[in-house]
Design a protein around this motif. Structure first.
Motif, mmCIF file in Angstrom:
data_model
loop_
_atom_site.group_PDB
_atom_site.id
_atom_site.type_symbol
_atom_site.label_atom_id
_atom_site.label_comp_id
_atom_site.label_asym_id
_atom_site.label_seq_id
_atom_site.Cartn_x
_atom_site.Cartn_y
_atom_site.Cartn_z
ATOM 1 N N ILE A 1 -10.687 48.992 -143.201
ATOM 2 C CA ILE A 1 -10.206 47.611 -143.264
ATOM 3 C C ILE A 1 -10.151 47.066 -141.839
ATOM 4 N N GLY A 2 -10.684 45.860 -141.654
ATOM 5 C CA GLY A 2 -10.566 45.154 -140.379
ATOM 6 C C GLY A 2 -9.781 43.876 -140.587
ATOM 7 N N LEU A 3 -8.698 43.705 -139.818
ATOM 8 C CA LEU A 3 -7.808 42.554 -139.991
ATOM 9 C C LEU A 3 -7.831 41.707 -138.722
ATOM 10 N N ASP A 4 -7.931 40.382 -138.871
ATOM 11 C CA ASP A 4 -7.907 39.500 -137.710
ATOM 12 C C ASP A 4 -7.457 38.111 -138.144
ATOM 13 N N LEU A 5 -6.884 37.355 -137.186
ATOM 14 C CA LEU A 5 -6.436 35.999 -137.473
ATOM 15 C C LEU A 5 -7.565 34.983 -137.388
ATOM 16 N N SER A 6 -8.623 35.308 -136.696
ATOM 17 C CA SER A 6 -9.721 34.367 -136.494
ATOM 18 C C SER A 6 -10.843 34.628 -137.494
ATOM 19 N N GLN A 7 -11.108 33.625 -138.312
ATOM 20 C CA GLN A 7 -12.192 33.764 -139.279
ATOM 21 C C GLN A 7 -13.541 33.891 -138.563
ATOM 22 N N GLN A 8 -13.687 33.216 -137.422
ATOM 23 C CA GLN A 8 -14.946 33.295 -136.703
ATOM 24 C C GLN A 8 -15.180 34.713 -136.184
ATOM 25 N N MET A 9 -14.116 35.354 -135.693
ATOM 26 C CA MET A 9 -14.258 36.733 -135.233
ATOM 27 C C MET A 9 -14.577 37.649 -136.406
ATOM 28 N N LEU A 10 -13.960 37.396 -137.559
ATOM 29 C CA LEU A 10 -14.258 38.207 -138.740
ATOM 30 C C LEU A 10 -15.718 38.063 -139.154
ATOM 31 N N ASN A 11 -16.239 36.851 -139.033
ATOM 32 C CA ASN A 11 -17.649 36.650 -139.369
ATOM 33 C C ASN A 11 -18.563 37.446 -138.443
ATOM 34 N N ILE A 12 -18.206 37.462 -137.153
ATOM 35 C CA ILE A 12 -19.000 38.237 -136.201
ATOM 36 C C ILE A 12 -18.855 39.729 -136.494
ATOM 37 N N ALA A 13 -17.638 40.162 -136.828
ATOM 38 C CA ALA A 13 -17.422 41.571 -137.151
ATOM 39 C C ALA A 13 -18.244 41.987 -138.363
ATOM 40 N N ARG A 14 -18.322 41.123 -139.366
ATOM 41 C CA ARG A 14 -19.125 41.429 -140.558
ATOM 42 C C ARG A 14 -20.596 41.613 -140.171
ATOM 43 N N ALA A 15 -21.074 40.699 -139.306
ATOM 44 C CA ALA A 15 -22.478 40.785 -138.903
ATOM 45 C C ALA A 15 -22.737 42.036 -138.061
ATOM 46 N N ARG A 16 -21.808 42.345 -137.146
ATOM 47 C CA ARG A 16 -21.996 43.493 -136.261
ATOM 48 C C ARG A 16 -21.991 44.809 -137.031
ATOM 49 N N THR A 17 -21.092 44.939 -137.970
ATOM 50 C CA THR A 17 -21.020 46.198 -138.721
ATOM 51 C C THR A 17 -22.221 46.354 -139.643
ATOM 52 N N ARG A 18 -22.726 45.235 -140.170
ATOM 53 C CA ARG A 18 -23.958 45.312 -140.973
ATOM 54 C C ARG A 18 -25.130 45.769 -140.106
ATOM 55 N N GLU A 19 -25.190 45.234 -138.878
ATOM 56 C CA GLU A 19 -26.239 45.644 -137.945
ATOM 57 C C GLU A 19 -26.150 47.142 -137.644
ATOM 58 N N ALA A 20 -24.923 47.671 -137.645
ATOM 59 C CA ALA A 20 -24.721 49.096 -137.377
ATOM 60 C C ALA A 20 -24.985 49.960 -138.605
ATOM 61 N N GLY A 21 -25.386 49.329 -139.707
ATOM 62 C CA GLY A 21 -25.714 50.073 -140.919
ATOM 63 C C GLY A 21 -24.514 50.428 -141.761
ATOM 64 N N LEU A 22 -23.396 49.764 -141.515
ATOM 65 C CA LEU A 22 -22.166 50.050 -142.263
ATOM 66 C C LEU A 22 -21.997 49.014 -143.361
ATOM 67 N N SER A 23 -21.595 49.477 -144.517
ATOM 68 C CA SER A 23 -21.346 48.568 -145.630
ATOM 69 C C SER A 23 -20.008 48.933 -146.267
ATOM 70 N N GLY B 1 -5.625 37.915 -141.502
ATOM 71 C CA GLY B 1 -4.199 38.217 -141.589
ATOM 72 C C GLY B 1 -3.574 38.485 -140.240
ATOM 73 N N ASP B 2 -2.267 38.559 -140.261
ATOM 74 C CA ASP B 2 -1.437 38.743 -139.078
ATOM 75 C C ASP B 2 -1.132 40.227 -138.916
ATOM 76 N N ILE B 3 -1.434 40.799 -137.773
ATOM 77 C CA ILE B 3 -1.213 42.238 -137.604
ATOM 78 C C ILE B 3 0.269 42.588 -137.524
ATOM 79 N N LEU B 4 1.134 41.582 -137.323
ATOM 80 C CA LEU B 4 2.571 41.859 -137.304
ATOM 81 C C LEU B 4 3.150 41.933 -138.718
ATOM 82 N N ALA B 5 2.423 41.399 -139.674
ATOM 83 C CA ALA B 5 2.855 41.427 -141.076
ATOM 84 C C ALA B 5 1.598 41.428 -141.929
ATOM 85 N N THR B 6 1.000 42.588 -142.093
ATOM 86 C CA THR B 6 -0.352 42.694 -142.651
ATOM 87 C C THR B 6 -0.432 42.474 -144.147
ATOM 88 N N ARG B 7 0.654 42.738 -144.860
ATOM 89 C CA ARG B 7 0.681 42.700 -146.326
ATOM 90 C C ARG B 7 -0.201 43.790 -146.943
#
Length: 316
Positions: free
Chosen positions: A179-201, A208-214
């Motif tokens: 699980i990858g958690l971040d407050l910035s949707q733009q960073m999450l979009n980049i993370a999705r692209a980067r991990t796909r490039e690394a062959g991870l699915s 979400g907020d790392i101080l209260a992740t739910r």
């Protein structure tokens, strides 16, 4: 009971006297929510900086609150002295949260802080890795991380403040679920692209907020907090939340900068803290119920530069 846990009569009277003023009670209530800088308290209470500083100084001298400078800024938080904590808690309980105007102003400060941080991340998201590599040698840091964590398979990894997803690209291949958690949707979009490039699915990216992740408690074998704590108003809460997520015996990996004096990191890059010291980390770790396993330092290859600190902890 240790002798250090017992407060003398004179010290007790000083603590009571230091709290016995309307503005100081307001300050006390605010600091019960989180540590705050002098200027943030000035904005919230709408009083002059000299007046607020004087009240803070008196409470600090009485041991009711703790003062800690961080570069050009000064922060305050409630004292955690074992003899004073019950007294402070009793005063706060009696106060309640009746001064709703102060709490609304605190929320405004939090919102401004969050907006600045999110704006920063969204502006630099396309070149996040390049900016980070300007200050640290990524290959050296990542080799040290892999050495500390090892290559044994784990069931679940949680990356708090995942950013560009680099830590998941590095560590998730050894996990069944990540699980990858971040407050910035733009960073999450980049993370999705980067991990796909690394062959991870199959990595679960969440806003979400790392101080209260739910997220579910006691669900992770490894939690990672990579270059995030220096942005936070309450790093200790991040460690508490990480500890809540960990299974018994699970590990927490933290990577951040050692204390430094490069104010440009605050002025240009929205760093709230100029690095993280071992004393603070040891305190947060203890409060979170974690024990230290290993730590190491990676100094810069040229000056001025930033030393990277890595801590590995475990939940009992």
């Amino acid at each position: 009971m240790k002798s250090s846990d017992i407060l003398g009569e004179a010290a007790l009277l000083e603590a009571l006297k230091a709290m016995g003023e309307p503005t100081r009670l307001r300050l006390l209530r605010l600091l019960a929510h989180e540590e705050l800088s002098v200027m943030e308290l000035v904005r919230i209470l709408n009083q002059s900086q000299p007046r607020i500083s004087r009240h803070l100084k008196l409470m600090n001298e009485a041991g009711v609150i703790d003062r800690f400078p961080d570069g050009a800024w000064v922060f305050y938080r409630l004292s955690e002295h074992p003899a004073l904590t019950p007294l402070i808690d009793s005063v706060l309980t009696a106060l309640g949260d009746e001064n709703s105007a102060d709490l609304r102003a605190l929320e405004e400060v939090r919102g401004q802080r969050l907006e600045a941080a999110q704006g920063y991340f969204e502006n630099i998201a396309p070149v996040w890795d390049q900016i980070r590599s300007h200050y640290v040698d990524d290959a050296e840091v990542e080799a040290a991380i892999q050495s500390l964590v090892g290559d044994a398979p784990v069931e679940t990894i949680v990356d708090l403040g995942t950013g560009s997803g680099r830590m998941l690209s590095l560590l998730a291949p050894n996990a069944q679920y990540a699980i990858g958690l971040d407050l910035s949707q733009q960073m999450l979009n980049i993370a999705r692209a980067r991990t796909r490039e690394a062959g991870l699915s199959g990595i679960d990216f969440r806003h979400g907020d790392i101080l209260a992740t739910r997220l579910n408690g006691q669900s992770a074998d490894l939690v990672v907090i990579h270059q995030v704590l220096h942005f936070l108003p309450d790093p200790g809460q991040a460690l508490k939340e990480a500890a809540r997520l960990l299974k018994p015996g699970g590990r927490l990996l933290i990577v951040d900068f050692a204390p430094h004096r490069l104010e440009i990191m605050r002025d240009e890059y929205q760093h709230r803290r100029l690095g993280i010291g071992d004393d603070d980390m040891g305190h947060w770790q203890k409060v979170a119920g974690l024990k230290a396993l290993r730590s190491l330092s990676l100094p810069p290859h040229q000056e001025p530069g930033l030393t990277v600190r890595i801590w590995l902890m475990q939940k009992a």
